[in-house]
Design a protein around this motif. Structure first.
Motif, PDB file in Angstrom:
ATOM      1  N   SER A 101       0.851  -1.193   0.000  1.00  0.00           N
ATOM      2  CA  SER A 101       0.000   0.000   0.000  1.00  0.00           C
ATOM      3  C   SER A 101       0.880   1.232   0.000  1.00  0.00           C
ATOM      4  CB  SER A 101      -0.981  -0.010   1.165  1.00  0.00           C
ATOM      5  OG  SER A 101      -0.293   0.076   2.375  1.00  0.00           O
ATOM      6  N   GLN A 102       0.313   2.345  -0.433  1.00  0.00           N
ATOM      7  CA  GLN A 102       1.101   3.575  -0.519  1.00  0.00           C
ATOM      8  C   GLN A 102       0.524   4.642   0.404  1.00  0.00           C
ATOM      9  OE1 GLN A 102       1.190   5.097  -4.573  1.00  0.00           O
ATOM     10  NE2 GLN A 102      -0.951   4.642  -4.944  1.00  0.00           N
ATOM     11  N   LEU A 104       1.017   7.793   0.008  1.00  0.00           N
ATOM     12  CA  LEU A 104       0.859   9.032  -0.750  1.00  0.00           C
ATOM     13  C   LEU A 104       1.518  10.193  -0.022  1.00  0.00           C
ATOM     14  CD1 LEU A 104      -2.812   8.577  -2.002  1.00  0.00           C
ATOM     15  CD2 LEU A 104      -0.704   8.216  -3.287  1.00  0.00           C
ATOM     16  N   LYS A 109      -2.288   8.838   6.090  1.00  0.00           N
ATOM     17  CA  LYS A 109      -2.582   7.631   5.342  1.00  0.00           C
ATOM     18  C   LYS A 109      -1.649   6.489   5.767  1.00  0.00           C
ATOM     19  CE  LYS A 109      -4.428   5.896   1.268  1.00  0.00           C
ATOM     20  NZ  LYS A 109      -3.603   4.916   0.547  1.00  0.00           N
ATOM     21  N   ASN A 112      -3.248   4.766   8.594  1.00  0.00           N
ATOM     22  CA  ASN A 112      -4.321   3.873   8.129  1.00  0.00           C
ATOM     23  C   ASN A 112      -3.770   2.613   7.469  1.00  0.00           C
ATOM     24  OD1 ASN A 112      -6.428   5.430   9.040  1.00  0.00           O
ATOM     25  ND2 ASN A 112      -6.585   6.605   7.138  1.00  0.00           N
TER      26      ASN A 112
ATOM     27  N   GLU B  88      -6.892   4.741  -5.962  1.00  0.00           N
ATOM     28  CA  GLU B  88      -6.599   5.131  -4.580  1.00  0.00           C
ATOM     29  C   GLU B  88      -7.446   6.341  -4.159  1.00  0.00           C
ATOM     30  OE1 GLU B  88      -4.326   4.001  -1.395  1.00  0.00           O
ATOM     31  OE2 GLU B  88      -2.982   3.851  -3.110  1.00  0.00           O
ATOM     32  N   ASN B  92      -9.972   5.970  -1.077  1.00  0.00           N
ATOM     33  CA  ASN B  92      -9.770   6.784   0.128  1.00  0.00           C
ATOM     34  C   ASN B  92     -10.986   7.632   0.449  1.00  0.00           C
ATOM     35  OD1 ASN B  92      -7.220   5.828   0.470  1.00  0.00           O
ATOM     36  ND2 ASN B  92      -6.217   7.566  -0.513  1.00  0.00           N
ATOM     37  N   ASN B  97      -9.750   0.608   2.244  1.00  0.00           N
ATOM     38  CA  ASN B  97      -8.300   0.467   2.129  1.00  0.00           C
ATOM     39  C   ASN B  97      -7.987  -0.279   0.849  1.00  0.00           C
ATOM     40  OD1 ASN B  97      -6.996   1.542   4.523  1.00  0.00           O
ATOM     41  ND2 ASN B  97      -8.249   0.041   5.611  1.00  0.00           N
ATOM     42  N   LEU B  98      -6.794  -0.023   0.351  1.00  0.00           N
ATOM     43  CA  LEU B  98      -6.395  -0.656  -0.895  1.00  0.00           C
ATOM     44  C   LEU B  98      -5.207  -1.568  -0.637  1.00  0.00           C
ATOM     45  CD1 LEU B  98      -7.159  -0.396  -3.912  1.00  0.00           C
ATOM     46  CD2 LEU B  98      -5.275   1.207  -4.150  1.00  0.00           C
ATOM     47  N   ILE B  99      -5.275  -2.814  -1.134  1.00  0.00           N
ATOM     48  CA  ILE B  99      -4.059  -3.628  -1.153  1.00  0.00           C
ATOM     49  C   ILE B  99      -3.802  -4.047  -2.591  1.00  0.00           C
ATOM     50  CG2 ILE B  99      -4.188  -4.395   1.258  1.00  0.00           C
ATOM     51  CD1 ILE B  99      -5.190  -7.062   0.298  1.00  0.00           C
ATOM     52  N   ILE B 100      -2.524  -4.068  -2.918  1.00  0.00           N
ATOM     53  CA  ILE B 100      -2.113  -4.217  -4.311  1.00  0.00           C
ATOM     54  C   ILE B 100      -1.167  -5.401  -4.422  1.00  0.00           C
ATOM     55  CG2 ILE B 100      -0.907  -3.063  -6.218  1.00  0.00           C
ATOM     56  CD1 ILE B 100      -1.518  -0.401  -4.506  1.00  0.00           C
TER      57      ILE B 100
END
Lengths: 343, 343
Positions: A101-102, A104, A109, A112, B88, B92, B97-100
């Motif tokens: 995850s990034q 940013l 963030k 989180n 993203e 957000n 949440n994002l997982i890649i």
């Protein structure tokens, strides 16, 4: 939308096959005490019925998820891609999965992301800090649970977290020294938030090289931006207004240096004749820009490999992480046409 | 390494505060039936003791994890970074949440990624397919559990999965037509595995433009590689051996076109005078290479936004995904110096 299908449990499988739930559970864990044919039958039924192992519960038992988490500031950099490729190689070779995850570049963030990684029960975490992160308290829940956290590239001094980085001081010292050897005496340095080690160390190296060669540090030659192409194009316009013009430019990344070269060339400035330029990272674009860019080869892939190996050795072999406080990787100065003046 | 700390449970909290486990559970779920002060006391104790909510179990109850998964072929492309940035943003804004994870262009790894995403109980999945993926059976466990899967960019025809892509046929048709208008009649096309829609459609567009202008398709002008800089440098060397030389070059990505321009220029070929060149994607490097590269502006950020919005609207508002079969985004031809000949 139709209602969700009910999750298949070991009880459903047991009922269908007329065996006990305990037998199903043991069979699915490949337990020795279950007859081979029964095991086969149960595994087959589980697959057919779409049984999904309760990975959370079994992770709690096994105490591992075989997932490694990575938090990076941004994915859109060549360096970050290289690091992740290096991590991915080691992780795959060891049958772990990687989730990324990034942040940013914001601490908010990043906090989180850390929470999500914790709730996903990663076995370990690799982190490069966001631009504005001022403390690392959000990683303390990992320490409490003995989940290893390793910082790479953008690191902090901390008793509990090993750090992996290149010697940014030395690299900047060398590249600035090189510009001075080309005859530069008024060298602009463009960098980013000096809260982050990578930028403060490069600034320190720049200053040390000036001092070594008896050149006084001039505050007016220092620019802080976010090192993006856009921000650096604006900085380049400011440089063009300087009188006298500087004769050297050291940017803390290649994107910034490339953007400056484009603006300076358009204004009729000769590179390296009027201004010798150097970047940092050895991104592929450094060999596309004309003239090709002098830079620091920052071994992202190797950094990713080293970080992932350290983490996985710890997980698999229970190596003591605390003993490894810092791991400093080599970098190298690559001299190209953007700075190499005819003597 | 010292033994792991025991996981704190609601029973530990209950014991410490001398209340029932049910009360602790209700308090932590912010239940109305628990007295406000008791709630406060329980939440405070839970935080102090390092309680980690059993997100898996509560996800099972809530039937959602608030995590969106993304599987991409590779992270090291400017287009992919843009798409992820777009995803993203939407994710957000909606408190997901994002997982890649990346398939590294192999179906084998894509299958593993899909399994990990399923076990992480993502609420939805966004996928761009690997280079060699020949079927999408590995996403069927998602369909079975009504977890939405949306394909973007590299897509497949499938009844259950909506697709988001640009009109690759039209884009390639336009860019090839543009090269023909510049006087090109022998146009090399470099592309990748035509198993993937993006490449087969570009090839189809290239052929259609030739036909439209009465130029016969010549198999010897078609090159298939992985579109990397290295592979394309080798292809460019092959092009140099052709007799007669081609007068146009259309590469299916910018990295390939940039690499070819570098090799061709070094060999004394004039761009666009001898060979007019066009790429695809509008990567930042297309404005660094000299001459600047004619290309297709492929709106990655917008594609990411659209994909994520479609997914989240479905999750939040229960919009019917099945109704959206395909979403085709606009792209645009950007003409720069690498192809623009003086008339």
């Amino acid at each position: 939308m139709p209602g969700s299908e009910k999750e298949i449990t070991i009880y459903d499988i047991a009922k269908k096959l007329n065996v006990s739930a305990a037998t199903v559970s043991r069979a699915l864990q490949n337990h020795l005490r279950v007859n081979k044919n029964t095991k086969k039958m149960i595994v087959k039924a589980a697959e057919e019925m779409g049984y999904r192992s309760n990975s959370f519960a079994s992770n709690l038992r096994r105490k591992n998820s075989n997932i490694i988490g990575v938090i990076v500031p941004r994915l859109n950099s060549s360096f970050t891609s290289d690091v992740i490729a290096g991590i991915e190689k080691v992780v795959n070779d060891n049958d772990y999965n990687l989730i990324i995850s990034q942040s940013l570049e914001t601490m908010k963030k990043e906090i989180n992301n850390a929470k999500a990684m914790l709730n996903n029960r990663v076995d370990g975490l690799l982190v490069s800090l966001a631009y504005d992160t001022i403390n690392v308290e959000h990683f303390e829940p990992f320490i409490k649970r003995r989940i290893p956290v390793i910082f790479f590239d953008r690191v902090v001094e901390h008793d509990h977290y090993p750090q992996i980085y290149i010697d940014n001081f030395k690299a900047a010292y060398e590249i600035t020294g090189h510009l001075i050897e080309q005859g530069c005496t008024r060298i602009v340095h463009i960098t980013a938030n000096v809260l982050r080690n990578v930028y403060s160390e490069r600034l320190r190296g720049y200053k040390a090289a000036l001092e070594k060669h008896g050149i006084q540090f001039d505050e007016s030659l220092l620019f802080i931006n976010d090192l993006s192409a856009n921000a650096s194009a604006i900085t380049a316009q400011e440089i063009l207004k300087m009188n006298p013009l500087p004769d050297g430019l050291f940017c803390a990344n290649d994107a910034s240096a490339v953007s400056c070269i484009q603006v300076l060339k358009k204004a009729g400035i000769k590179i390296p004749g009027d201004i010798a330029v150097a970047g940092f990272n050895n991104d592929p674009v450094s060999c596309v820009i004309e003239p090709n860019l002098t830079t620091i080869n920052y071994k992202g892939f190797e950094m990713g490999e080293v970080a992932a190996n350290l983490l996985i050795n710890h997980l698999v072999n229970k190596n003591d992480l605390q003993q490894t406080h810092s791991l400093i990787l080599r970098s190298e100065l690559i001299i190209r046409e953007s700075s190499a003046r005819e003597k």
